[in-house]
Design an enzyme around this catalytic site. Structure first.
Site, PDB file in Angstrom:
ATOM      1  N   THR A 202      46.302  17.455 -21.893  1.00  0.00           N
ATOM      2  CA  THR A 202      46.964  18.781 -23.022  1.00  0.00           C
ATOM      3  C   THR A 202      45.898  20.206 -23.133  1.00  0.00           C
ATOM      4  O   THR A 202      44.843  19.997 -23.286  1.00  0.00           O
ATOM      5  CB  THR A 202      46.592  18.060 -24.826  1.00  0.00           C
ATOM      6  OG1 THR A 202      47.670  16.997 -24.667  1.00  0.00           O
ATOM      7  CG2 THR A 202      47.521  18.461 -25.525  1.00  0.00           C
ATOM      8  N   VAL A 231      56.753  10.593 -27.903  1.00  0.00           N
ATOM      9  CA  VAL A 231      56.674  11.968 -27.554  1.00  0.00           C
ATOM     10  C   VAL A 231      55.399  11.390 -28.230  1.00  0.00           C
ATOM     11  O   VAL A 231      54.946  11.370 -29.430  1.00  0.00           O
ATOM     12  CB  VAL A 231      57.697  12.808 -28.015  1.00  0.00           C
ATOM     13  CG1 VAL A 231      56.971  13.602 -29.253  1.00  0.00           C
ATOM     14  CG2 VAL A 231      58.672  12.427 -28.298  1.00  0.00           C
ATOM     15  N   ASP A 233      51.661  13.834 -30.374  1.00  0.00           N
ATOM     16  CA  ASP A 233      50.880  14.618 -31.181  1.00  0.00           C
ATOM     17  C   ASP A 233      50.863  15.981 -30.838  1.00  0.00           C
ATOM     18  O   ASP A 233      51.430  16.486 -32.373  1.00  0.00           O
ATOM     19  CB  ASP A 233      49.645  14.419 -31.525  1.00  0.00           C
ATOM     20  CG  ASP A 233      48.586  14.619 -30.679  1.00  0.00           C
ATOM     21  OD1 ASP A 233      49.341  14.509 -29.797  1.00  0.00           O
ATOM     22  OD2 ASP A 233      47.280  15.330 -31.033  1.00  0.00           O
ATOM     23  N   THR A 253      43.659  16.691 -29.223  1.00  0.00           N
ATOM     24  CA  THR A 253      43.860  16.472 -28.034  1.00  0.00           C
ATOM     25  C   THR A 253      43.257  14.261 -27.986  1.00  0.00           C
ATOM     26  O   THR A 253      42.271  13.938 -28.473  1.00  0.00           O
ATOM     27  CB  THR A 253      43.387  16.972 -27.115  1.00  0.00           C
ATOM     28  OG1 THR A 253      43.732  16.500 -25.721  1.00  0.00           O
ATOM     29  CG2 THR A 253      41.608  17.366 -26.891  1.00  0.00           C
ATOM     30  N   GLY A 254      44.083  13.880 -27.166  1.00  0.00           N
ATOM     31  CA  GLY A 254      43.297  12.693 -27.114  1.00  0.00           C
ATOM     32  C   GLY A 254      44.549  11.891 -27.426  1.00  0.00           C
ATOM     33  O   GLY A 254      45.915  12.395 -27.325  1.00  0.00           O
ATOM     34  N   GLY A 256      47.533  10.493 -28.807  1.00  0.00           N
ATOM     35  CA  GLY A 256      48.551  11.472 -29.766  1.00  0.00           C
ATOM     36  C   GLY A 256      48.933  10.214 -30.567  1.00  0.00           C
ATOM     37  O   GLY A 256      48.952  10.303 -32.209  1.00  0.00           O
TER      38      GLY A 256
HETATM   39  C1  SD4 Z   1      49.418  12.618 -26.233  1.00  0.00           C
HETATM   40  N1  SD4 Z   1      47.782  14.125 -27.056  1.00  0.00           N
HETATM   41  O1  SD4 Z   1      50.717  13.215 -25.707  1.00  0.00           O
HETATM   42  C2  SD4 Z   1      48.604  13.829 -25.982  1.00  0.00           C
HETATM   43  C3  SD4 Z   1      47.215  13.861 -24.928  1.00  0.00           C
HETATM   44  C4  SD4 Z   1      46.677  14.800 -24.378  1.00  0.00           C
HETATM   45  O2  SD4 Z   1      44.771  15.389 -22.855  1.00  0.00           O
HETATM   46  O3  SD4 Z   1      46.287  15.371 -25.164  1.00  0.00           O
HETATM   47  N2  SD4 Z   1      46.144  14.678 -23.396  1.00  0.00           N
HETATM   48  O4  SD4 Z   1      49.148  12.013 -26.953  1.00  0.00           O
END
Ligand code: SD4
Length: 343
Positions: A202, A231, A233, A253-254, A256
């Site tokens: 992300t 889907v 966040d 990020t992280g 979701g």
């Molecule tokens: C998700 N937040 O789809 C995103 C993934 C992400 O680095 O942050 N990847 O949950």
């Protein structure tokens, strides 16, 4: 690539490995306007896209869109169509954008369109809605003149997918981008890991322009090898991104699901509205995530970056390994390590 942008990128490849090495103004969380902040070290690409707009006193909204386009164009980065597919082998994209007047647009589960961030902006500007998903989002993109891409996986994603299929394990993996960097493969050269995992993909960008207005965007191919239709966040206004021109902006990020559960970015911005600094706000939001399930939190990553109207910034993560890129007039472009809840 334009000459000025190439030069900016070259100047940008300064990695600051620890806060101990960061310039004083960054340690204080202060910076001059305009200022742009992006998640991860691959944020140098997004910031390079955003910077020419900010430097020429353009609008924060245009800057973050250009940042998103730059990273989505980068096929060897796992944001955009170069990203990892879902379990069924299809890349599905999520993105959103928000401006200083709380105008916002979003797309989710979008396939075969190269620039979801720009489709999100079209949703914001050309429809009475905030969010379009799946087939409807794709149909809208085509109507707006976005070309339909061939849907083939990038060579890296194809390799990773084949490897993943061997075990088909479905679990979050912390700090993928960081691990790549540590493996010496370069920040923008995703390739497969031994276990085939490759989950975090992300790019979030928030900025304040020279007029003092805030905007943000978030674009992603989401968790690699996710369930079809999942889907995260990133396209959810309030979870993966929130902007309030009186208080500040935040992007996440992280994992979701964990960010959605607390409406993460809205929480960060609301804390700033109530007087918290961007750093405090990010720390409190991460603490809220961890508190919900401290045991589970040992196994996932979640991260926020934030700025306020004064141009102060903050960042915090559940685990070490998260970094972010900051660019302003005085410091150009630096990658900083975030502090984290667990050490
Ligand atoms: C998700 N937040 O789809 C995103 C993934 C992400 O680095 O942050 N990847 O949950």
């Amino acid at each position: 690539m334009k000459k000025s942008r190439r030069r900016f990128l070259q100047n940008s490849l300064v990695l600051v490995p620890a806060l101990g090495c960061a310039p004083l103004s960054y340690l204080n969380g202060e910076a001059k306007k305009p200022l742009v902040l992006s998640t991860w070290d691959s944020g140098v690409i997004a910031n390079a896209g955003a910077w020419p707009v900010l430097q020429s006193e353009g609008r924060a909204l245009d800057a973050v869109e250009q940042g998103g386009i730059a990273i989505e164009d980068h096929i060897s980065c796992c944001v955009g169509l170069g990203g990892n597919p879902d379990r069924d082998g299809f890349v599905t994209l999520d993105a959103c954008i928000m401006d200083e007047k709380a105008n916002c647009g979003s797309v989710a589960f979008l396939e075969r369109i190269k620039h979801p961030v720009s489709v999100a902006r079209k949703v914001m500007e050309e429809t009475p809605h905030v969010m379009l998903v799946g087939e409807g989002a794709q149909q809208f993109a085509l109507e707006q003149g976005f070309p339909l891409e061939d849907g083939k996986l990038s060579p890296d994603a194809e390799k990773a997918y084949k490897k993943w299929l061997e075990k088909s394990a479905y679990k979050p993996v912390k700090n993928i981008e960081r691990t790549q960097l540590n493996k010496g493969k370069g920040p923008y050269a995703p390739s497969m890991f031994d276990d085939g995992s490759f989950n975090h993909d992300t790019m979030g960008t928030i900025c304040i322009d020279s007029h003092g207005d805030l905007s943000g965007m978030c674009t992603t191919s989401g968790m690699g090898f996710k369930m079809r239709g999942r889907v995260g966040d990133s396209p959810i206004i309030g979870s993966g991104l929130f902007v309030d021109n009186e208080a500040g902006a935040a992007v996440a990020t992280g994992q979701g699901e964990e960010i959605i559960r607390i409406s993460g970015c809205h929480l960060v911005v609301e804390l700033m509205r109530n007087g918290a600094t961007p750093q405090d706000a990010c720390e409190k939001a991460i603490a809220r995530i961890v508190k919900r399930d401290p045991v589970k939190a040992k196994d996932f990553q979640a991260c926020f970056i934030a700025i306020n109207k004064k141009g102060e910034h903050g960042a915090f993560a559940v685990h070490p390994g998260f970094n972010y890129t900051i660019s302003d007039m005085t410091q150009e472009n630096k990658v900083l390590d975030s502090k984290s809840y667990f050490s």
